[in-house]
Design an enzyme around this catalytic site. Structure first.
Site, PDB file in Angstrom:
ATOM      1  N   TYR A 150       0.827  -1.209   0.000  1.00 49.68           N
ATOM      2  CA  TYR A 150       0.000   0.000   0.000  1.00 49.68           C
ATOM      3  C   TYR A 150       0.861   1.259   0.000  1.00 49.68           C
ATOM      4  O   TYR A 150       0.492   2.263  -0.614  1.00 49.68           O
ATOM      5  CB  TYR A 150      -0.916  -0.018   1.229  1.00 49.68           C
ATOM      6  CG  TYR A 150      -1.788   1.210   1.355  1.00 49.68           C
ATOM      7  CD1 TYR A 150      -2.769   1.481   0.409  1.00 49.68           C
ATOM      8  CD2 TYR A 150      -1.635   2.098   2.415  1.00 49.68           C
ATOM      9  CE1 TYR A 150      -3.566   2.604   0.505  1.00 49.68           C
ATOM     10  CE2 TYR A 150      -2.430   3.224   2.526  1.00 49.68           C
ATOM     11  CZ  TYR A 150      -3.396   3.473   1.577  1.00 49.68           C
ATOM     12  OH  TYR A 150      -4.174   4.591   1.685  1.00 49.68           O
ATOM     13  N   ARG A 185      -5.388  -1.174  -1.008  1.00 50.35           N
ATOM     14  CA  ARG A 185      -6.653  -1.037  -0.297  1.00 50.35           C
ATOM     15  C   ARG A 185      -7.652  -2.129  -0.636  1.00 50.35           C
ATOM     16  O   ARG A 185      -8.574  -2.400   0.126  1.00 50.35           O
ATOM     17  CB  ARG A 185      -7.275   0.335  -0.590  1.00 50.35           C
ATOM     18  CG  ARG A 185      -6.829   1.443   0.323  1.00 50.35           C
ATOM     19  CD  ARG A 185      -7.140   1.114   1.761  1.00 50.35           C
ATOM     20  NE  ARG A 185      -6.927   2.222   2.650  1.00 50.35           N
ATOM     21  CZ  ARG A 185      -6.875   2.126   3.966  1.00 50.35           C
ATOM     22  NH1 ARG A 185      -6.984   0.948   4.536  1.00 50.35           N
ATOM     23  NH2 ARG A 185      -6.710   3.179   4.711  1.00 50.35           N
ATOM     24  N   TYR A 266      -1.048  -1.831   9.203  1.00 50.97           N
ATOM     25  CA  TYR A 266      -2.444  -1.697   9.608  1.00 50.97           C
ATOM     26  C   TYR A 266      -2.849  -2.730  10.650  1.00 50.97           C
ATOM     27  O   TYR A 266      -3.743  -2.485  11.455  1.00 50.97           O
ATOM     28  CB  TYR A 266      -3.367  -1.813   8.388  1.00 50.97           C
ATOM     29  CG  TYR A 266      -3.459  -0.545   7.579  1.00 50.97           C
ATOM     30  CD1 TYR A 266      -4.244   0.517   8.009  1.00 50.97           C
ATOM     31  CD2 TYR A 266      -2.736  -0.400   6.401  1.00 50.97           C
ATOM     32  CE1 TYR A 266      -4.308   1.690   7.286  1.00 50.97           C
ATOM     33  CE2 TYR A 266      -2.803   0.777   5.668  1.00 50.97           C
ATOM     34  CZ  TYR A 266      -3.593   1.810   6.110  1.00 50.97           C
ATOM     35  OH  TYR A 266      -3.655   2.970   5.391  1.00 50.97           O
TER      36      TYR A 266
END
Length: 303
Positions: A150, A185, A266
């Protein structure tokens, strides 16, 4: 809250009073907003892309229901397409992360394989390298793998990666790109960005196609990737990402991580790959680092 929505809807369908009907619609809207906030507020980390696709699916089914109510076949068809595609995409992403869709929606913790013990502590120190050193490694390699994440998409590093790949190919270096199913994403984002930059389709491979080939790779560049190359998924049964399929980059002869910092991704999990003996960190902005590498590699190969 769900029962309140259903009750208000049922009353709305049986009343002939305009004011009561408007009140039911307003109440349902307010409760729906609260329910949506409640469902998504507890979800974070690597589950956020899945939530986005789930909400996209919800919007499609809502549109489908609206089409039924209004007798509009176009709305019904389009809503069904959006709803089903969002549901399929959510399933693909959950499978790629070894997660349950129910656990994602209701804020579950860990994967299906996460143990009940304490995660392993990460020991050791990381090694850093500069652009000149990494460029020499790449120029002297016979086989190079680039694994974008990402961070590469955010930094718009695809053009620099494409130019470097072309330069290496022109000089006889076997170059490939490895794409994780949930890199970026949502599935396919990195494939689209690489295609946009002109990377040939035949050198872009999915994880299942190239994961077994890493032991034969001389240099692997992880550009803005963290969770998708985290070895804790396979080495630590108590990690919250235990069992998640990852790119096994640490099996390469030399790994270079292009990343801003040593911070977590994340999933909020430290990455043991950063501290392995065959890993070097090239810290900084992914695009700036790739641009510098592209220039230095071209100079080295043409010397």
């Amino acid at each position: 809250m769900g029962s309140s929505c259903l009750g208000a809807f049922a009353y709305y369908m049986h009343t002939n009073d305009l004011a009561t009907g408007i009140g039911c619609l307003g109440g349902t809207t307010a409760v729906s907003l609260l329910m949506g906030l409640h469902l998504t507020a507890s979800i974070g980390g690597a589950d956020m892309p899945v939530v986005i696709t789930v909400l996209n699916s919800y919007s499609g089914w809502a549109l489908c229901a609206e089409g039924f109510m209004l007798g509009n076949q176009l709305l019904t068809t389009v809503g069904a397409l959006i709803g089903s595609s969002g549901a399929i995409l959510s399933y693909i992403m959950c499978r790629a992360m070894n997660r349950s869709l129910v656990a994602v929606i209701f804020g579950g913790y860990g994967t299906k394989s996460t143990g009940a013990g304490k995660p392993q502590a990460i020991t050791g120190t990381h090694s850093e390298a500069n652009v000149d050193t990494v460029a020499d490694w790449i120029a002297g390699a016979k086989r190079v793998m680039i694994v974008p994440g990402y961070g590469a998409a955010v930094a718009k590093a695809q053009y620099a990666m494409a130019d470097m790949a072309k330069s290496l190919t022109d000089n006889g270096v076997h170059i490939q790109f490895g794409i994780h199913p949930v890199a970026g994403r949502m599935p396919g984002q990195l494939n689209v960005l690489l295609a946009e930059a002109g990377v040939p389709y035949d050198i872009v491979h999915e994880m299942d196609e190239i994961n077994d080939t890493f032991p034969d790779v001389d240099v692997t560049l992880c550009v803005g990737a963290n969770d998708i190359v985290n070895s804790a998924a396979l080495e630590d049964p108590n990690s919250i990402i235990a069992g998640m399929p990852v790119m096994e980059v640490w099996k390469s002869k030399q790994v270079v991580i292009l990343k801003r910092t040593l911070g977590v991704g994340y999933a909020d999990v430290d990455n043991p790959v950063f501290y392995k003996t065959n890993t070097a960190m090239l810290l900084g902005d992914a695009k700036s680092s790739c641009d510098a590498l592209k220039t230095k590699v071209s100079e080295t190969l043409s010397a």
